[in-house]
Design a protein around this motif. Sequence first.
Motif, PDB file in Angstrom:
ATOM      1  N   LEU B   4       0.986  -1.248   0.084  1.00 16.13           N
ATOM      2  CA  LEU B   4      -0.221   0.070  -0.238  1.00 16.13           C
ATOM      3  C   LEU B   4       0.605   1.193  -0.018  1.00 16.13           C
ATOM      4  O   LEU B   4       0.272   2.335  -0.365  1.00 16.13           O
ATOM      5  CB  LEU B   4      -0.783  -0.026   1.178  1.00 16.13           C
ATOM      6  CG  LEU B   4      -2.192  -1.169   1.561  1.00 16.13           C
ATOM      7  CD1 LEU B   4      -2.732  -0.902   2.541  1.00 16.13           C
ATOM      8  CD2 LEU B   4      -2.750  -0.918   0.078  1.00 16.13           C
ATOM      9  N   THR B   7       2.570   1.669  -3.515  1.00 14.53           N
ATOM     10  CA  THR B   7       1.927   2.072  -4.560  1.00 14.53           C
ATOM     11  C   THR B   7       1.112   3.321  -4.461  1.00 14.53           C
ATOM     12  O   THR B   7       0.140   3.564  -5.114  1.00 14.53           O
ATOM     13  CB  THR B   7       0.996   0.921  -4.885  1.00 14.53           C
ATOM     14  OG1 THR B   7       0.136   0.475  -3.915  1.00 14.53           O
ATOM     15  CG2 THR B   7       1.836  -0.246  -5.488  1.00 14.53           C
ATOM     16  N   ALA B   8       1.391   3.817  -3.059  1.00 12.20           N
ATOM     17  CA  ALA B   8       0.475   5.008  -2.951  1.00 12.20           C
ATOM     18  C   ALA B   8      -0.986   4.743  -2.536  1.00 12.20           C
ATOM     19  O   ALA B   8      -1.713   5.575  -2.510  1.00 12.20           O
ATOM     20  CB  ALA B   8       0.721   6.236  -3.602  1.00 12.20           C
ATOM     21  N   LEU B  12      -5.566   5.927  -0.603  1.00  8.35           N
ATOM     22  CA  LEU B  12      -6.860   5.880  -1.347  1.00  8.35           C
ATOM     23  C   LEU B  12      -7.921   5.268  -0.500  1.00  8.35           C
ATOM     24  O   LEU B  12      -7.856   4.786   0.303  1.00  8.35           O
ATOM     25  CB  LEU B  12      -6.798   5.330  -2.816  1.00  8.35           C
ATOM     26  CG  LEU B  12      -5.808   5.665  -3.689  1.00  8.35           C
ATOM     27  CD1 LEU B  12      -5.442   4.816  -4.755  1.00  8.35           C
ATOM     28  CD2 LEU B  12      -6.008   7.133  -3.891  1.00  8.35           C
ATOM     29  N   PRO B  14     -11.057   2.424   0.303  1.00 11.68           N
ATOM     30  CA  PRO B  14     -10.914   1.238  -0.105  1.00 11.68           C
ATOM     31  C   PRO B  14     -11.344   0.762  -1.536  1.00 11.68           C
ATOM     32  O   PRO B  14     -10.947  -0.302  -2.039  1.00 11.68           O
ATOM     33  CB  PRO B  14     -11.808   0.479   0.922  1.00 11.68           C
ATOM     34  CG  PRO B  14     -12.028   1.624   2.110  1.00 11.68           C
ATOM     35  CD  PRO B  14     -11.784   3.020   1.356  1.00 11.68           C
ATOM     36  N   TRP B  15     -12.635   1.217  -2.110  1.00 11.21           N
ATOM     37  CA  TRP B  15     -12.924   0.804  -3.054  1.00 11.21           C
ATOM     38  C   TRP B  15     -11.885   0.914  -4.367  1.00 11.21           C
ATOM     39  O   TRP B  15     -11.822   0.482  -5.334  1.00 11.21           O
ATOM     40  CB  TRP B  15     -14.479   1.363  -3.694  1.00 11.21           C
ATOM     41  CG  TRP B  15     -14.352   2.834  -3.795  1.00 11.21           C
ATOM     42  CD1 TRP B  15     -14.805   3.806  -3.278  1.00 11.21           C
ATOM     43  CD2 TRP B  15     -14.169   3.372  -5.304  1.00 11.21           C
ATOM     44  NE1 TRP B  15     -14.500   4.983  -3.816  1.00 11.21           N
ATOM     45  CE2 TRP B  15     -14.131   4.925  -5.066  1.00 11.21           C
ATOM     46  CE3 TRP B  15     -13.777   2.921  -6.606  1.00 11.21           C
ATOM     47  CZ2 TRP B  15     -14.093   5.953  -6.176  1.00 11.21           C
ATOM     48  CZ3 TRP B  15     -13.707   3.832  -7.649  1.00 11.21           C
ATOM     49  CH2 TRP B  15     -13.914   5.106  -7.615  1.00 11.21           C
ATOM     50  N   GLU B  16     -11.248   2.283  -4.280  1.00 13.32           N
ATOM     51  CA  GLU B  16     -10.334   2.569  -5.041  1.00 13.32           C
ATOM     52  C   GLU B  16      -9.032   1.342  -5.084  1.00 13.32           C
ATOM     53  O   GLU B  16      -8.390   1.094  -6.038  1.00 13.32           O
ATOM     54  CB  GLU B  16      -9.721   3.913  -4.919  1.00 13.32           C
ATOM     55  CG  GLU B  16     -10.689   4.919  -5.313  1.00 13.32           C
ATOM     56  CD  GLU B  16     -10.141   6.277  -4.919  1.00 13.32           C
ATOM     57  OE1 GLU B  16      -9.790   6.548  -3.837  1.00 13.32           O
ATOM     58  OE2 GLU B  16     -10.066   7.295  -5.866  1.00 13.32           O
ATOM     59  N   LEU B  19     -10.314  -1.601  -6.741  1.00 13.65           N
ATOM     60  CA  LEU B  19     -10.123  -1.528  -8.262  1.00 13.65           C
ATOM     61  C   LEU B  19      -8.907  -1.396  -8.978  1.00 13.65           C
ATOM     62  O   LEU B  19      -8.584  -2.172  -9.695  1.00 13.65           O
ATOM     63  CB  LEU B  19     -10.759  -0.132  -8.683  1.00 13.65           C
ATOM     64  CG  LEU B  19     -11.059   0.463  -9.897  1.00 13.65           C
ATOM     65  CD1 LEU B  19     -11.871  -0.406 -10.667  1.00 13.65           C
ATOM     66  CD2 LEU B  19     -11.148   1.921 -10.110  1.00 13.65           C
ATOM     67  N   PHE B  20      -7.979  -0.784  -7.950  1.00  9.39           N
ATOM     68  CA  PHE B  20      -6.435  -0.888  -8.683  1.00  9.39           C
ATOM     69  C   PHE B  20      -5.938  -2.282  -8.592  1.00  9.39           C
ATOM     70  O   PHE B  20      -5.311  -2.834  -9.551  1.00  9.39           O
ATOM     71  CB  PHE B  20      -5.484   0.096  -7.827  1.00  9.39           C
ATOM     72  CG  PHE B  20      -4.244   0.255  -8.347  1.00  9.39           C
ATOM     73  CD1 PHE B  20      -3.141  -0.698  -7.783  1.00  9.39           C
ATOM     74  CD2 PHE B  20      -3.773   0.939  -9.564  1.00  9.39           C
ATOM     75  CE1 PHE B  20      -1.909  -0.542  -8.293  1.00  9.39           C
ATOM     76  CE2 PHE B  20      -2.538   0.929 -10.072  1.00  9.39           C
ATOM     77  CZ  PHE B  20      -1.412   0.147  -9.485  1.00  9.39           C
ATOM     78  N   PHE B  23      -7.278  -4.423 -10.709  1.00  7.46           N
ATOM     79  CA  PHE B  23      -6.795  -4.402 -12.465  1.00  7.46           C
ATOM     80  C   PHE B  23      -5.422  -4.719 -12.659  1.00  7.46           C
ATOM     81  O   PHE B  23      -4.963  -5.445 -13.621  1.00  7.46           O
ATOM     82  CB  PHE B  23      -6.630  -2.631 -12.854  1.00  7.46           C
ATOM     83  CG  PHE B  23      -6.036  -2.108 -13.702  1.00  7.46           C
ATOM     84  CD1 PHE B  23      -4.892  -1.392 -13.847  1.00  7.46           C
ATOM     85  CD2 PHE B  23      -6.883  -2.594 -14.968  1.00  7.46           C
ATOM     86  CE1 PHE B  23      -4.594  -0.961 -15.232  1.00  7.46           C
ATOM     87  CE2 PHE B  23      -6.201  -1.912 -16.194  1.00  7.46           C
ATOM     88  CZ  PHE B  23      -4.876  -1.050 -16.277  1.00  7.46           C
ATOM     89  N   ILE B  27      -3.885  -7.754 -15.139  1.00 10.27           N
ATOM     90  CA  ILE B  27      -2.762  -7.637 -16.242  1.00 10.27           C
ATOM     91  C   ILE B  27      -1.867  -8.684 -15.832  1.00 10.27           C
ATOM     92  O   ILE B  27      -1.346  -9.438 -16.825  1.00 10.27           O
ATOM     93  CB  ILE B  27      -2.143  -6.327 -15.947  1.00 10.27           C
ATOM     94  CG1 ILE B  27      -3.012  -5.030 -16.243  1.00 10.27           C
ATOM     95  CG2 ILE B  27      -0.700  -6.375 -16.537  1.00 10.27           C
ATOM     96  CD1 ILE B  27      -2.356  -3.758 -15.686  1.00 10.27           C
ATOM     97  N   THR B  30      -3.481 -11.926 -17.150  1.00  6.81           N
ATOM     98  CA  THR B  30      -3.415 -12.187 -18.794  1.00  6.81           C
ATOM     99  C   THR B  30      -1.983 -12.300 -19.183  1.00  6.81           C
ATOM    100  O   THR B  30      -1.894 -13.223 -20.075  1.00  6.81           O
ATOM    101  CB  THR B  30      -4.197 -11.018 -19.328  1.00  6.81           C
ATOM    102  OG1 THR B  30      -3.421  -9.808 -18.920  1.00  6.81           O
ATOM    103  CG2 THR B  30      -5.524 -10.712 -19.325  1.00  6.81           C
ATOM    104  N   ALA B  31      -1.179 -11.638 -18.613  1.00  7.22           N
ATOM    105  CA  ALA B  31       0.365 -11.934 -19.184  1.00  7.22           C
ATOM    106  C   ALA B  31       0.616 -13.369 -18.768  1.00  7.22           C
ATOM    107  O   ALA B  31       1.402 -13.886 -19.775  1.00  7.22           O
ATOM    108  CB  ALA B  31       1.070 -10.892 -18.306  1.00  7.22           C
TER     109      ALA B  31
END
Lengths: 130, 39, 487
Positions: B4, B7-8, B12, B14-16, B19-20, B23, B27, B30-31
């Motif tokens: 936390l 990555t700053a 933020l 909790p929902w942000e 979300l991050f 995401f 990534i 999928t990689a």
Amino acid sequence: LNSRGVWLTYIILVFVLHFILLSIPYITTSVAWTLTTTIHNICNYYIFHVVKGAPWETSDQGLARRFTFWEQIDNGIQWTGTRKFLQIVPVVLFFIASFYTQYDKTHFIINLATMLLAVVPKFPIFYGVR
Amino acid sequence: LQYLLNTALYMLEPWERALFSAFLFAIISTALYSAFVFL
Amino acid sequence: EDFEETPTWAAVVTVLGYAILSALGWLRDFLRHIGFEEKKTAHDPNPKNFVPLYQSYECFYTRNLYTRIRDVFNQPIASVAGAKVHIMERISDDFNWTFKFSGKKIPSINLGSYNYLGFAENQGPCSEQAIKSIEKYGVSTCSTRHELGNQRYMQELETLMAEYLNAEDCIAFGMGFATNALNIPTLVGQGDLILSDRLNHISLILGARLSGATICPFNHNDMKDLESQLRKAIISGQPRTCRPWKKILIIVEGVYSMEGSLCKLPEIIELKKKYKAYLYMDEAHSIGAIGSRGRGVVDYWRVDPNDIDVHMGTFTKSFGSAGGYIAGKKALIDHIRIYSHSACYSTSMSAPVCYQIISALSIIMGRDGTNDGQQRIQQLACNVRYFRRQLVDMGFIVYGNDNSPVVPVMIFMPAKIAAVNREMLKRGCAVVTVGFPATLLTESRVRFCISAGHTKEMLDHALKAMDEVGHLVSLRYSKQKPHRRWI
């Protein structure tokens, strides 16, 4: 932009973008590079040549409001290290993308167009031009 | 906490953060999937 | 003085952090724009039919970065800002958009206020003098010096200050910021050149801008850059007309409160003599706190006070009071008395504020018959060296001079600004953490202000807390030597 580590971060962000695009199974390498170049150049154009002012309150009584990000770099002095770096990145990306798309015509036109979009406004002759 | 702070996300809501992190997880998965398919 | 370089990985992670915050900030602004999220600020930065004061973009940073961690900034206190302080606890249930007081007061060691000699007390000789002066003079003259004239205590203060600084004359003002901002325009104007250190305080920058003189910044404490700017200015003269500059004024600070560095005064004086420039020395943080007799960097470097043309300083940091002064030749001070904006727009200094300074000055000069003042100066010097030494040994990157009463410890990442502040407060230490735009983007820091009022127990408690927090938040970036935990 002159702080330590900013240029390296910029390059890392470009490669992270490319890595994300490359991870999507149905995107081929050449499409990934063209998308990387296009997204980078459009974001570059928007952030450096469309947005004006500063995202924080500056102490210059509103002087910065009229200038785009690009014009505010190094207080408007041309050809500084940072400006050269930001000018070269779209060109290098264009060469890499052209190489990986085997100089395909369609990709070439798209990459060339977006590269010009990102490079031409950076010429000193366009300083302050609206 | 280190994740936390570095990555700053610590700043933020909790929902942000969720979300991050989702995401980021998308990534990386999928990689890994593409690497698996490709290799 | 050492300024260890930011580790590259820390710089990259810091910039990436700001990039993530900006991206999510844009997302939030978009959600507010489409109405998905309720706007909690005033409807727009500019209410309808009003001339726009702010661009909404200028508030982007305030809205999306500063607001998220503003519980650690501007914390109200419920006691005198002495060696210990009571912080009023605030609670927010909407992520710092609004606060409520919980009524609790958190007793903490005060490492955030400028209280170098520990005169910020509500008992003792200074406060008694201040209280007595209210009975005698009242609280304020409610008028300016030009209109109602000088009070006797003002003359007493200025005479004492001039003697303290070994200058011919001195003039005092009610506000430290205004002392710079409203008096530099009376010293220089059109056709003059100001050479200003790049890290000068905003009041110096504002005063220089108000004056209308041409401003040339030089790199922080870089004497080569200063000399090359001086040479260039004298050789090429004014832009376009190439006429010689009427006056060249070098403006520097004694102690830079964000860096903890001291100016290289002997070299600056050498340059000013060589190129016949004037020197304006802002000793806001160094007067009282630096030098074996507390006379600031002039004392610390043992230079002749007459070599400095304009002595400026404030009474806020070392005297537990408020206001500022300018000292120098009598002709200069007489000129300022007549032409200063501050003398005709702002009210005279209040009596208790003045008497706080007068009694603190008498104690420092040993006029009260004790050597309490000298003891405080020694105590501060010991506290500073001890505290800084321990932090360096624990592996933190500490900026600045070993003798500077300001001890900046580097944090770098934006999220750690809030984490360090909150964790230290949990451990009973009130600290000030500073980030962009007050510092460079990649140079956030926690800035300890040491006081002579701190006992060794307090400092040990703070060091132990900093050791735990440094471990928890991983702040040990220094490569210089093997780190050790707090013993």
